[in-house]
Scaffold this motif. Structure first.
Motif, PDB file in Angstrom:
ATOM      1  N   UNK A 102       0.811  -1.223   0.000  1.00  0.00           N
ATOM      2  CA  UNK A 102       0.000   0.000   0.000  1.00  0.00           C
ATOM      3  C   UNK A 102       0.843   1.270   0.000  1.00  0.00           C
ATOM      4  N   UNK A 103       2.156   1.147  -0.002  1.00  0.00           N
ATOM      5  CA  UNK A 103       3.027   2.312   0.139  1.00  0.00           C
ATOM      6  C   UNK A 103       3.518   2.866  -1.189  1.00  0.00           C
ATOM      7  N   UNK A 104       3.195   2.197  -2.288  1.00  0.00           N
ATOM      8  CA  UNK A 104       3.677   2.663  -3.586  1.00  0.00           C
ATOM      9  C   UNK A 104       2.845   2.062  -4.702  1.00  0.00           C
ATOM     10  N   UNK A 105       2.769   2.782  -5.831  1.00  0.00           N
ATOM     11  CA  UNK A 105       2.148   2.249  -7.036  1.00  0.00           C
ATOM     12  C   UNK A 105       3.135   1.380  -7.815  1.00  0.00           C
ATOM     13  N   UNK A 106       4.416   1.699  -7.682  1.00  0.00           N
ATOM     14  CA  UNK A 106       5.453   1.064  -8.488  1.00  0.00           C
ATOM     15  C   UNK A 106       5.826  -0.305  -7.926  1.00  0.00           C
ATOM     16  N   UNK A 107       5.839  -1.326  -8.782  1.00  0.00           N
ATOM     17  CA  UNK A 107       6.116  -2.691  -8.325  1.00  0.00           C
ATOM     18  C   UNK A 107       7.536  -2.843  -7.796  1.00  0.00           C
ATOM     19  N   UNK A 108       8.491  -2.140  -8.400  1.00  0.00           N
ATOM     20  CA  UNK A 108       9.884  -2.220  -7.947  1.00  0.00           C
ATOM     21  C   UNK A 108      10.019  -1.612  -6.557  1.00  0.00           C
ATOM     22  N   UNK A 109       9.372  -0.488  -6.333  1.00  0.00           N
ATOM     23  CA  UNK A 109       9.452   0.163  -5.028  1.00  0.00           C
ATOM     24  C   UNK A 109       8.714  -0.636  -3.959  1.00  0.00           C
ATOM     25  N   UNK A 110       7.661  -1.329  -4.358  1.00  0.00           N
ATOM     26  CA  UNK A 110       6.979  -2.201  -3.402  1.00  0.00           C
ATOM     27  C   UNK A 110       7.927  -3.286  -2.898  1.00  0.00           C
ATOM     28  N   UNK A 111       8.672  -3.878  -3.821  1.00  0.00           N
ATOM     29  CA  UNK A 111       9.645  -4.907  -3.434  1.00  0.00           C
ATOM     30  C   UNK A 111      10.727  -4.306  -2.544  1.00  0.00           C
ATOM     31  N   UNK A 112      11.108  -3.055  -2.832  1.00  0.00           N
ATOM     32  CA  UNK A 112      12.109  -2.386  -2.016  1.00  0.00           C
ATOM     33  C   UNK A 112      11.625  -2.226  -0.574  1.00  0.00           C
ATOM     34  N   UNK A 113      10.357  -1.829  -0.409  1.00  0.00           N
ATOM     35  CA  UNK A 113       9.795  -1.710   0.935  1.00  0.00           C
ATOM     36  C   UNK A 113       9.717  -3.071   1.618  1.00  0.00           C
ATOM     37  N   UNK A 114       9.366  -4.089   0.861  1.00  0.00           N
ATOM     38  CA  UNK A 114       9.171  -5.421   1.428  1.00  0.00           C
ATOM     39  C   UNK A 114      10.480  -6.082   1.841  1.00  0.00           C
TER      40      UNK A 114
END
Length: 383
Positions: A102-114
């Motif tokens: 829920x913290x980003x629209x971008x799939x790459x940035x989602x993985x970065x958060x995860x």
């Protein structure tokens, strides 16, 4: 006559000391159960298992007095940080499986958060507290029945986040830059979600809205203290690299350019102070660039952070005019609410556009209310 049978119930021997002494049911929430939280008592548990000591980074020595009172949601007198426990592991699991998405629209940035952000949190106390606090707040919003359980946890952990993180802002180095930047971003998200529940953004002290913007602008000082090499080659490199690629979208024009040109004309005609005119024009020009990125010809290519670039770049003079409730500054901010509307699917910021435009409308006189007809229509709010 048959004897009256008692309704069976589950007995527990793992409640806190206070609930045992009072012989009341304990919900066993740690670090403080709900009964102790309500009665403002020090909650203590006698675990059947040996307590695992946390890493040295999870034992801050900074006193709670280092945190501004306005930032403390649930002030507890904690001279030491609590150990990681099962409740924290539950929150970490939720962050890695749900909140990160829920913290980003971008799939790459989602993985970065995860992955990357969580890994960094394992070596930095205030990053881990930021992760756990935003996860707990997310859980409290998913189901109203869960709010009573997870909201106190979120507030406790946010208190620890500020207590351990704010002192680090006084000495930003290449070594702690990544941790401080993550702390700044997650703190802004938490603050946005909590401040949304306040009754007014324009109180007599004029602190609510300006404080919220100042929390975001704090990330600017973090970035400006670091080199471009560190930004793009460090662990958060994808965040800054992806953002840099979208800069070229600023050169394009959006369908909303005409409305901003009309806004600029009205502001220039109504303002007589030359310094204020310069500040307003600078703000509108910057707002136009942000509109170009968010409303470019390729839909859904913008990132959440693109919406906040305008707030991030606001000058101190504009914030001063905003705190004085200058109508021209309020009208410009009202047009920003159109950008916020694009994030209504984000739980931590949804509803902000309607709340912002409605309160600006109430703060303006009849003439200036006519200046914000377009953003009112775009946001979908009815006066």
């Amino acid at each position: 006559m048959s004897p009256i049978s008692r309704k069976p119930h589950r007995k527990t021997r793992t409640g806190c000391a206070n609930c045992k002494r009072r012989r009341v049911k304990c919900d066993e929430r740690q670090p403080s159960c709900l009964n102790c939280t309500r009665r403002k008592l020090q909650c203590e548990f006698e675990s059947r298992y040996q307590r695992v000591e946390p890493p040295s980074t999870l034992s801050p020595k900074v006193p709670p007095t280092a945190v501004p009172k306005s930032q403390l949601s649930l002030a507890q007198d904690q001279s030491q940080s609590p150990s990681m426990n099962m409740a924290h592991l539950e929150l970490l699991h939720h962050f890695c499986t749900s909140t990160y998405y829920t913290l980003s629209h971008n799939s790459i940035l989602r993985i970065m958060y995860q992955t990357t952000v969580v890994k960094i949190g394992c070596t930095c106390d205030y990053v881990m507290y930021s992760i756990l606090s935003i996860s707990a707040l997310h859980l409290s919003r998913l189901n109203i029945e869960q709010e009573q359980r997870f909201l106190p946890q979120a507030l406790d952990l946010h208190h620890l986040t500020l207590t351990t993180g704010l002192p680090a802002l006084q000495n930003i180095t290449d070594e702690n830059f990544t941790c401080i930047y993550i702390f700044s971003i997650l703190t802004f998200m938490f603050d946005s979600a909590r401040r949304r529940e306040c009754d007014t953004l324009f109180s007599d002290e004029n602190t609510g809205l300006v404080e919220w913007i100042s929390v975001l602008r704090g990330t600017r000082a973090v970035i400006e203290s670091s080199s471009q090499t560190l930004l793009h080659d460090g662990p958060l490199g994808p965040l800054f690299t992806i953002g840099q690629r979208r800069v070229q979208a600023q050169a394009s024009s959006s369908a909303h350019t005409d409305y901003l040109c009309e806004l600029q004309r009205l502001v220039n005609e109504a303002t007589t102070n030359s310094d204020e005119i310069d500040t307003y024009n600078q703000s509108i020009n910057s707002l136009r660039l942000t509109f170009n990125v968010v409303f470019n010809k390729q839909p859904d290519t913008y990132e959440d952070t693109d919406v906040f670039v305008w707030l991030y770049k606001l000058s101190d003079h504009f914030l001063e005019l905003l705190s004085q409730k200058k109508p021209e500054a309020l009208v410009i901010l009202a047009h920003f609410s159109v950008l916020l509307k694009q994030l209504d699917d984000r739980w931590w910021i949804n509803g902000w556009s309607t709340r912002l435009i409605s309160q600006i409308y109430r703060a303006l006189g009849e003439e200036y209310r006519l200046w914000i007809v377009w953003p009112i229509r775009e946001v979908g709010w009815v006066p």
